[in-house]
Every structure is written in C-alpha cells, then in structure tokens.
Design an enzyme around this catalytic site. Structure first.
Site, PDB file in Angstrom:
ATOM      1  CD  GLU A  52      -9.221   1.206  -8.080  1.00 34.48           C
ATOM      2  OE1 GLU A  52      -8.015   0.877  -8.174  1.00 34.48           O
ATOM      3  OE2 GLU A  52      -9.834   1.193  -7.006  1.00 34.48           O
ATOM      4  CG  ASP A  53      -4.827  -0.929  -8.590  1.00 33.84           C
ATOM      5  OD1 ASP A  53      -6.044  -0.794  -8.378  1.00 33.84           O
ATOM      6  OD2 ASP A  53      -4.002  -1.050  -7.674  1.00 33.84           O
TER       7      ASP A  53
ATOM      8  NE  ARG B  67       2.488  -0.106  -3.223  1.00 31.29           N
ATOM      9  CZ  ARG B  67       1.205  -0.397  -2.986  1.00 31.29           C
ATOM     10  NH1 ARG B  67       0.395  -0.616  -3.988  1.00 31.29           N
ATOM     11  NH2 ARG B  67       0.754  -0.469  -1.748  1.00 31.29           N
TER      12      ARG B  67
ATOM     13  CG  ASP C  72     -10.614  -9.127  -5.763  1.00 30.62           C
ATOM     14  OD1 ASP C  72     -11.417  -9.988  -6.132  1.00 30.62           O
ATOM     15  OD2 ASP C  72      -9.722  -9.377  -4.930  1.00 30.62           O
TER      16      ASP C  72
ATOM     17  CE  LYS D 240      -7.536 -10.527  -8.448  1.00 32.04           C
ATOM     18  NZ  LYS D 240      -7.251 -10.923  -7.061  1.00 32.04           N
TER      19      LYS D 240
ATOM     20  N   GLY E 294      -1.947   1.840  -5.576  1.00 29.00           N
ATOM     21  CA  GLY E 294      -1.892   0.893  -6.688  1.00 29.00           C
ATOM     22  C   GLY E 294      -2.007   1.489  -8.079  1.00 29.00           C
TER      23      GLY E 294
END
Ligand code: 5GP
Length: 184
Positions: free
Chosen positions: A96-97, A162, A100, A128, A41
């Site tokens: 990081e993408d 992606r 969560d 998030k 990711g």
C-alpha cells in the site's frame, strides 16, 4: 491547491524501501510470495519495493476506489479490478501507499482472507499516526506521518501529482509556475 512542504524526500524513500525489502527478503525465505499492490496509488511503491526483495516473487494488482473524489475516505470501497489469479495457499503481502482511516485495508483484508491465503500481511510506505478508525495490523511501515493530506510518489490530488518523486503536503494557494514545492 499547491505542493507544500516535502515530508519525505526521494532519498529517504529509497533508503527506507531498501530496508523494508531486506526485512521482507529475510521473512519470506523459502516461501511462495505474492505481492499485491493496490492501484493506482501503490504503483510506485510496488515498483521500487519489489526491486529490493531478493526472492522469486509474483506480482498482482487490484484497483479499488472509495466513492467520490473527496480528500476523505467514505469507507465504502468498490473493486474496479480484481486479482488475475487465485491466492489460496500462497503467502500474500499487500503493498500500500498509505494507511489513513484503515477502512480500505480492513475491507481488502476481509475480501482476501476468505480466499484462504497461507498468510496475509500488509506493507505500507506511509501510515498516518493515530487516524485509524479501525484496528489494522500493518507488518511493515515505511514512515509514520502527521494527519495532513499528502501527495506524490503515487498519491494524487484529483488525479494529479502522482509522478512526484517525493511525498509532500498539499497546501492551500496558487501553484507556482514551475511547480516546485514551497520552501525548496
Ligand atoms: P483509508 O481507507 O486508510 O482511510 O485510506 C484509503 C485511501 O485513501 C488510500 O489508499 C489513498 O488512496 C487515500 N488517501 C488517504 N490519505 C491520503 C492522503 O493523504 N493523500 C492522498 N493523495 N490519498 C490519501
């Protein structure tokens, strides 16, 4: 499933990564900085963010997987590819993408901390809001987003999407023939 509303446009991503890169450049002056991206990711964030860091950085990659292909994290993380080199005494910034539940990062942080880096911080494009089930301290956050499942800019849905240059919400329904996001 299909591409829904665009949450963060390509232009917004580019502008925010430039700001984050400038901040990281200021914070790590004179330090031996190693960027560690989590595949798959984070490959796009790594490529674009690193180009906005005006320091002689080193890059490395890890691949982890939560079990299964569900849209929820199980909390069980498996290392598919470890770092190429040791990190002891180095300033490590995890790229990081998305954060969560925070479970992946909690696992990674613990895994890397025992290797004794000089420092260990996290930069993520997306966070998030309010979904973290474990406390994660993320030093650099691109955008706080609502708790929808998102795709694009490195993030997939069962391996696809992606390559989208923006971040969009994944939505129920049929994919239109031309693959454009809803409402665009
Ligand atoms: P966490 O452990 O913080 O719950 O999330 C870990 C991983 O789950 C992320 O690195 C990402 O691979 C995946 N993930 C979490 N939320 C999303 C989402 O909205 N879309 C996609 N495509 N992946 C997500």
């Amino acid at each position: 499933m299909r591409i829904g509303r665009v949450l963060v446009s390509a232009k917004q991503i580019e502008a925010r990564l430039a700001e984050m890169g400038a901040q990281i450049t200021a914070d790590y002056q004179g330090k031996d900085l190693l960027l560690v991206a989590v595949l798959k990711g984070a490959f796009m964030v790594m490529a674009d963010l690193s180009r906005h860091i005006a320091l002689p950085v080193d890059l490395d990659f890890m691949a982890v997987s939560s079990y299964g292909e569900a849209t929820r994290t199980s909390g069980v993380v498996r290392i598919l590819k470890d770092l190429d080199r040791e990190i002891s005494g180095r300033h490590v910034l995890i790229v990081e993408d998305i954060v969560d539940s925070g479970l992946t990062l909690q696992y990674l942080r613990r895994n890397l901390e025992v290797r004794r880096p000089a420092s260990l911080e996290i930069a993520t494009l997306l966070l998030k809001s309010g979904l973290q089930v474990v406390p994660v301290s993320v030093r650099y956050v691109g955008f706080e987003i609502p708790p929808d499942f998102v795709i694009g800019y490195g993030l997939d849905y069962v391996g696809q999407y992606r390559n989208l240059p923006y971040v969009a919400v994944m939505e129920e329904g049929e994919e239109p023939a031309d693959g454009t996001p809803a409402g665009s």
